[in-house]
Each structure stands twice: as structure tokens, then as C-alpha cells.
Design an enzyme around this catalytic site. Sequence first.
Site, PDB file in Angstrom:
ATOM      1  N   ILE A  55      26.340   8.746 -16.521  1.00 19.96           N
ATOM      2  CA  ILE A  55      24.910   8.463 -16.455  1.00 19.96           C
ATOM      3  C   ILE A  55      24.170   9.534 -15.657  1.00 19.96           C
ATOM      4  CG2 ILE A  55      24.990   6.987 -14.397  1.00 19.96           C
ATOM      5  CD1 ILE A  55      22.824   6.395 -17.527  1.00 19.96           C
ATOM      6  N   SER A  74      30.351  13.741  -4.931  1.00 16.74           N
ATOM      7  CA  SER A  74      31.266  13.159  -5.901  1.00 16.74           C
ATOM      8  C   SER A  74      32.679  13.660  -5.610  1.00 16.74           C
ATOM      9  CB  SER A  74      30.873  13.537  -7.332  1.00 16.74           C
ATOM     10  OG  SER A  74      31.797  13.020  -8.264  1.00 16.74           O
ATOM     11  N   ARG A  75      33.665  12.821  -5.831  1.00 20.56           N
ATOM     12  CA  ARG A  75      35.047  13.249  -5.646  1.00 20.56           C
ATOM     13  C   ARG A  75      35.546  14.091  -6.810  1.00 20.56           C
ATOM     14  NH1 ARG A  75      37.856   7.710  -3.214  1.00 20.56           N
ATOM     15  NH2 ARG A  75      36.571   7.597  -1.320  1.00 20.56           N
ATOM     16  N   LYS A 127      20.592   1.091 -11.643  1.00 24.39           N
ATOM     17  CA  LYS A 127      20.802  -0.338 -11.871  1.00 24.39           C
ATOM     18  C   LYS A 127      22.292  -0.623 -12.071  1.00 24.39           C
ATOM     19  CE  LYS A 127      22.000  -0.211 -16.333  1.00 24.39           C
ATOM     20  NZ  LYS A 127      23.198  -0.833 -16.920  1.00 24.39           N
ATOM     21  N   ASP A 153      26.401  -5.349 -17.737  1.00 30.59           N
ATOM     22  CA  ASP A 153      25.965  -3.996 -17.392  1.00 30.59           C
ATOM     23  C   ASP A 153      24.864  -3.539 -18.349  1.00 30.59           C
ATOM     24  OD1 ASP A 153      26.598  -1.343 -15.811  1.00 30.59           O
ATOM     25  OD2 ASP A 153      26.503  -0.790 -17.925  1.00 30.59           O
TER      26      ASP A 153
END
Length: 309
Positions: A11, A33-34, A87, A165
Amino acid sequence: MDIALIGIGKIAIDQHVPAIAASPDFSLAATVSRHGRVEGVESFTEIAELLAARDDIRVVSLCLPPVPRFEAAAKAIRAGRHVMLEKPPGATLAECHALIKLAKEHKVCLFATWHSREADKVALAKAWLADKRLTSLQVTWKEDVRRWHPGQDWIWEPGGMGVFDPGINALSIVTEILPDDIHLTEATLDVPANRQTPIGAELSFYHPQGARVGAIFDWRQEGEQIWTIEAVTDQGTLTLLDGGARIQIDGVEDAVKDENPLAGEYPRLYARMARLLSTGGIDMDLRPMIHVCDALALGRRNSVAPFIE
């Protein structure tokens, strides 16, 4: 304004990065971010590292899955950063209320985004329904989970919400366009035998004027993907199609069409965040989240065939 993007998954890459790049208000200055990266942008693996190293970045946008989102948002708020939430705004309502309290204490802006509310025809639907008596409203939200959430195992774990979701997108539109608040009365949830969250759901709602309001969510849809809301009133029938990208009144399509009607959703969210920063305050409409939590609390569970991706 410089902004940091937390969580570089599908996303973020598909929607947030292009929206920020096109924004006149924001510049993507860092990511956390990993695994994911954005070429040419400074990256960190933990949000604590970002907060310590880049005090100049005052705004963060969180795209993490719901379960780890609270901890990251709380750290950012305590560090005095303004926070924009993908969201749903959290895994539980208690988390959302805790973030609101924290944002007030630290005097920062907090924005729970509902991108489907920014679809091209949602505002027109809200205006049309404002002075009409609703007879019935039916949501049909059917899509293929394999197409839209490949390899995203977190959606099947507790807190991942399963079919809610995408379903919460529909609920965010319904709560935006209806003049009256509704609440859930019953629900049936189809839960795969090998998963923790539903793959399908059927919901019924109480409407204060007696209208019949229901929703069907299904993640097993093959072929045509369906994102439709039909509202029957005393003055005609309104139908939102393609997730709010198109609208029909009594079967007649709105003549004004956008070349890419869904493309504006995330740019409009970032424009709203910029306005919130200029005025200050908190924008956390939790009504879509309440409906999901009520469904998970009241829903009768049916065990269905295991889901194998």
C-alpha cells in the site's frame, strides 16, 4: 514539509509514495521498514532510530499492519510528531482512544484516514442523500483476496480483521454518506478452518428511521470484483459503483467522469493532513472501526473450508 513513511509494503509503494511525490505540501524525507526501501530516500529499520536521528521531520505517516501500529504511533506522538494513520487506525478501539488522549497531551495532530471516503463520487452521494428518507441500503463488497493481498499472512491473524480489511472501506463510505448514524444488530462470519479471521461476513444494522441496512463482504470472489452501495429513498435510488468511483441515480450515470477516479484518494488524504496541520487538532472518526468491532463481538461464526493461498 518533510514527512516520514513508516512501513514500506504494497500500500505504501502503490499509493502513499506516489501521493507524496505529487503533493505540493509534503516531501518524502525518510522511511522506516525492515525490508522495504524507496530509492533515493534515507531509510531506517526502527522508528526509534528515525525519531532520534531526524528531529527535523515533524510528520509521520504510518502504513504498518494494525497490530504493531499503536506502538509506533505512540512513540512518534511522545516525540512530538504529528501522525497520519492508514486505515484501520488501530487493532482495537482502546488503542485508538489511547492515541487520541496521547495526542491531546502532546498537542500534536492525529489523523485517522479513510481513503475510500475520498473516492470521486462519495461527496456527491452524501449531498444527494442529505434531504431524502432512506428506505433501504445494501452494501455488496466482493473481491479476490489472492489478487489484492498476496502473501499478507497478517490479515489472517488476530487483529488482522480478515475480510473486514476491505469491508471497513465500505463502512467508511456508509458512515460518511448517511445523514443518520446506524449500529450493528447481528452478523454472520465465515471463518476458514485454518485461519483466525473471517473470509466472508453478512451484517445487519439498526437505522433510526426504520430503513433496512445490510452488508455482504466476501473475499472469495472470482472474476468481476464488486464494490457497490445501493441506497433506495423516497425520491429515487442512488448506486455507488466501483468503490465510489462511479454513481448512478435511478440507473442514470453521472455525466462528469474522471479519467482515473480512484487516483485522487490518497492525494486528497495528504491534502487533508496538510489542512489539519495548518489548523491543529485531531481527526479520528472511529465509526467504521466500531462497526467492525461490533461484528467481531456479535457475529455468529461459521467454520468454512480452509483457505490455501
